[in-house]
Design a protein around this motif. Structure first.
Motif, mmCIF file in Angstrom:
data_model
loop_
_atom_site.group_PDB
_atom_site.id
_atom_site.type_symbol
_atom_site.label_atom_id
_atom_site.label_comp_id
_atom_site.label_asym_id
_atom_site.label_seq_id
_atom_site.Cartn_x
_atom_site.Cartn_y
_atom_site.Cartn_z
ATOM 1 N N ALA A 48 0.859 -1.190 0.000
ATOM 2 C CA ALA A 48 0.000 0.000 0.000
ATOM 3 C C ALA A 48 0.887 1.229 0.000
ATOM 4 O O ALA A 48 2.078 1.167 0.346
ATOM 5 C CB ALA A 48 -0.924 0.009 1.220
ATOM 6 N N VAL A 49 0.303 2.357 -0.408
ATOM 7 C CA VAL A 49 0.988 3.643 -0.290
ATOM 8 C C VAL A 49 0.049 4.604 0.421
ATOM 9 O O VAL A 49 -1.167 4.578 0.220
ATOM 10 C CB VAL A 49 1.403 4.216 -1.667
ATOM 11 N N ALA A 59 5.461 4.168 1.760
ATOM 12 C CA ALA A 59 5.283 2.856 1.142
ATOM 13 C C ALA A 59 5.246 1.809 2.240
ATOM 14 O O ALA A 59 6.141 1.761 3.099
ATOM 15 C CB ALA A 59 6.423 2.564 0.163
ATOM 16 N N LEU A 60 4.222 0.964 2.227
ATOM 17 C CA LEU A 60 4.090 -0.109 3.204
ATOM 18 C C LEU A 60 4.676 -1.384 2.616
ATOM 19 O O LEU A 60 4.254 -1.842 1.545
ATOM 20 C CB LEU A 60 2.619 -0.332 3.582
ATOM 21 N N ARG A 189 -5.947 8.628 -9.617
ATOM 22 C CA ARG A 189 -6.361 8.084 -8.312
ATOM 23 C C ARG A 189 -5.376 8.505 -7.221
ATOM 24 O O ARG A 189 -5.779 8.830 -6.097
ATOM 25 C CB ARG A 189 -6.442 6.556 -8.391
ATOM 26 N N ILE A 190 -4.111 8.502 -7.535
ATOM 27 C CA ILE A 190 -3.093 8.936 -6.575
ATOM 28 C C ILE A 190 -3.270 10.416 -6.253
ATOM 29 O O ILE A 190 -3.235 10.837 -5.092
ATOM 30 C CB ILE A 190 -1.687 8.654 -7.134
ATOM 31 N N GLU A 225 -8.414 7.555 4.293
ATOM 32 C CA GLU A 225 -8.734 8.412 3.161
ATOM 33 C C GLU A 225 -7.505 8.695 2.304
ATOM 34 O O GLU A 225 -7.610 9.141 1.165
ATOM 35 C CB GLU A 225 -9.344 9.733 3.644
ATOM 36 N N GLN A 226 -6.309 8.433 2.830
ATOM 37 C CA GLN A 226 -5.075 8.674 2.078
ATOM 38 C C GLN A 226 -4.359 7.386 1.683
ATOM 39 O O GLN A 226 -3.353 7.436 0.985
ATOM 40 C CB GLN A 226 -4.103 9.506 2.915
ATOM 41 N N THR A 227 -4.863 6.245 2.135
ATOM 42 C CA THR A 227 -4.184 4.972 1.907
ATOM 43 C C THR A 227 -4.731 4.285 0.658
ATOM 44 O O THR A 227 -5.943 4.106 0.512
ATOM 45 C CB THR A 227 -4.356 4.039 3.116
ATOM 46 N N LEU A 228 -3.832 3.923 -0.229
ATOM 47 C CA LEU A 228 -4.196 3.202 -1.452
ATOM 48 C C LEU A 228 -3.585 1.807 -1.386
ATOM 49 O O LEU A 228 -2.356 1.656 -1.403
ATOM 50 C CB LEU A 228 -3.677 3.950 -2.685
ATOM 51 N N LEU A 229 -4.424 0.796 -1.299
ATOM 52 C CA LEU A 229 -3.952 -0.580 -1.302
ATOM 53 C C LEU A 229 -3.554 -0.987 -2.714
ATOM 54 O O LEU A 229 -4.258 -0.683 -3.684
ATOM 55 C CB LEU A 229 -5.031 -1.520 -0.775
#
Length: 537
Positions: A48-49, A59-60, A189-190, A225-229
């Motif tokens: 995820a980011v 970055a996760l 999306r980012i 709300e800010q995390t994109l998997l």
């Protein structure tokens, strides 16, 4: 460079985006995040980011501490980064790392490299800039990454991103022609979840630390709300691809030609032609390859095809028509039958579906479950995502080659077209020249081992396959075949990992006895992935 489609900037005004509309100026930074996400659509080395603002994201990593990345764009003509310019960036990263109890990684990413003086000062004087003792400095250096090599320039990054997206779509079993639409959807999306940068350094440090703690401590409020998997981004890309396909105008295709029976040898195959074999119908696709020997005693046609009935599937068909009986046509007829039998017995090769033969003709039908490397990725040099995928698929190829060698044969005709990219990895298309006697000048000229020019003096064998495999990877990595006395890959393409140099040059040794085994070559090359991948970033 491709331009964003009309209206693509509208997502910068998305209700979820708390940044001012002026954030649209920072599309470059959003594209930097996209470049990080694209290879992970497949590997999920990043899961995820978390998007903060125009210059920072998190970055996760699945098996490591999260990584805080600071992205800075440098305008053309401003040169490399000096230490005086780097000082506030490194100091902020160090402060977040300290506040996290040294439990995060830190990276500085930019389109410009560091000056030689800056690199020297980071190595020898970093403690003076971050006000830390020597032990702490060494620990911080272990988690700090700097731009080596730099990111693409602003004028190049969109083209690079679309190219990388094309490779990802191919590996996702999608059409790379829709890479542009999918890339813009990902970048938008980012951009949609970015926030406004806090006004003071203290507030920025506090916000970044809070975000890092939120992703590492379940007791903290999450930044949903800010995390994109990455899994969600993969679904987004596939969804946009499929929608683009549904709404695309019909692409030019081939008009089917009348069906012919296999006994009709008056004409060579052509793309769009239907043929009948027993109870099955096949639609021949381009390219059709036709081979005649010097004495014109036979004609051999080979082409990809689509089985239309009784079931639909992709196949590859080889047909030999004997035009004049004799030793040469008899030998080639026997070779095709033996090659099909050998292919049936080896792991990792395309499945043989049918073999039909009589005195005048041999037809071999094999399953086609993947696309060749050139059809998947286009011309070399390949981007990092494609090279990494290639290296990940090599162990399966090595197992097939080992089994072929154990049976007393060698492929001797490896080239990019013989390596197929399938959903389950990389496979070999066929057994090559395994059942064909060695002859001077055999194999593809760009990947031919030295002994294949003089087989009477030194017969080709398993080490020939080692050379050809190394030659293929060298070509795809640097953009040109190795030739004689090839320079190290990093000389040809500096951004490549230095870990590629030794194994590829060993595999390309002119003397067969000096080359590693297939297994050792592949083990060394796949080790490059564990050291950070084929392209340094």
């Amino acid at each position: 460079m491709a331009s964003p489609p009309a209206g693509s900037g509208d997502l910068y005004h998305d209700d979820r985006n708390t940044a001012r509309p002026t954030r649209a100026r920072f599309r470059y930074q959003d594209e930097c995040v996209a470049l990080r996400c694209i290879p992970n659509l497949l590997s999920e080395a990043v899961t995820a980011v978390v998007i903060e603002w125009s210059t920072d994201y998190i970055a996760l990593l699945p098996d490591d501490d999260p990584e805080l990345v600071s992205v800075k764009h440098r305008d053309p003509g401003t040169g490399e980064w000096s230490m005086s310019e780097l000082k506030p960036v490194i100091r902020d990263l160090h402060r977040v790392w300290q506040a996290m109890g040294e439990s995060c990684r830190c990276a500085f990413a930019s389109n410009a490299a560091l000056s030689r003086d800056a690199r020297k000062r980071i190595d020898s004087e970093l403690g003076a800039y971050i006000d830390a003792d020597p032990d702490e400095v060494e620990r911080f250096k272990q988690v700090l990454s700097m731009p080596d090599p730099p990111l693409p320039r602003r004028s190049e990054i969109t083209s690079v991103g679309i190219r990388d997206m094309g490779g990802a779509l191919s590996l996702l079993d999608r059409d790379r022609h829709y890479a542009e639409q999918c890339y813009y959807a990902l970048v938008d999306r980012i951009a949609a979840v970015g926030t406004e940068e806090p006004p003071s350094p203290e507030q920025r440090i506090a916000r970044l630390t809070g975000s890092l703690r939120a992703v590492t401590d379940r007791g903290q409020p999450q930044r949903d709300e800010q995390t994109l998997l990455i899994a969600d981004l993969r679904e987004l890309v596939v969804r946009h691809h499929d929608a683009a396909v549904r709404h695309a105008p019909p692409r030019l295709g081939l008009t089917p030609r009348p069906a012919r029976t296999p006994g009709d040898a008056s004409n060579e195959w052509q793309g769009g032609q239907e043929i009948e074999l027993g109870n099955c119908r096949y639609l021949i696709h381009d390219p059709v390859h036709v081979r005649h020997p010097e004495d014109r005693s036979y004609r051999e046609c080979c082409a990809p095809a689509r089985q239309l009935a009784p079931q639909e599937r992709d196949v590859r068909i080889v047909r030999l028509d004997v035009l004049r009986a004799g030793r040469r046509s008899d030998d080639r007829r026997a070779q095709l039958i033996r090659a099909a039998d050998l292919q049936r017995r080896l792991p990792g090769l395309a499945r043989i579906l049918d073999v039909r033969h009589d005195a005048g003709q041999v037809t071999v039908i094999a399953e086609r479950s993947g696309t060749s490397l050139p059809d998947t990725y286009g011309p070399p040099p390949y981007p990092g995502i494609a090279l990494d995928a290639l290296l990940r698929g090599l162990p399966a190829v090595a197992r097939t080659l080992d089994a072929l060698h154990a049976a007393g044969h060698a492929h001797r005709a490896l080239h990019p077209g013989t390596l197929l990219v399938a959903l389950n990895g990389l496979t070999l298309r066929d057994v090559g020249l395994a059942v064909v006697p060695a002859a001077a000048g055999e194999g593809h000229p760009a990947y031919r081992a030295p002994e294949q020019d003089r087989p009477a003096l030194l017969p080709p064998g398993p080490t020939t396959d080692v050379y050809q495999l190394a030659a293929v990877i060298y070509h795809l990595a640097v953009g040109q075949p190795p030739g004689s006395a090839p320079p190290p890959p990093t000389v040809m393409r500096p951004e490549l990992s230095p870990s590629l140099d030794a194994p590829l040059l060993a595999g390309l040794a002119p003397t067969p006895a000096d080359r590693p085994t297939t297994r050792d070559l592949v083990a060394a090359l796949t080790g490059v992935l564990r050291s950070g991948g084929t392209v340094r970033c």
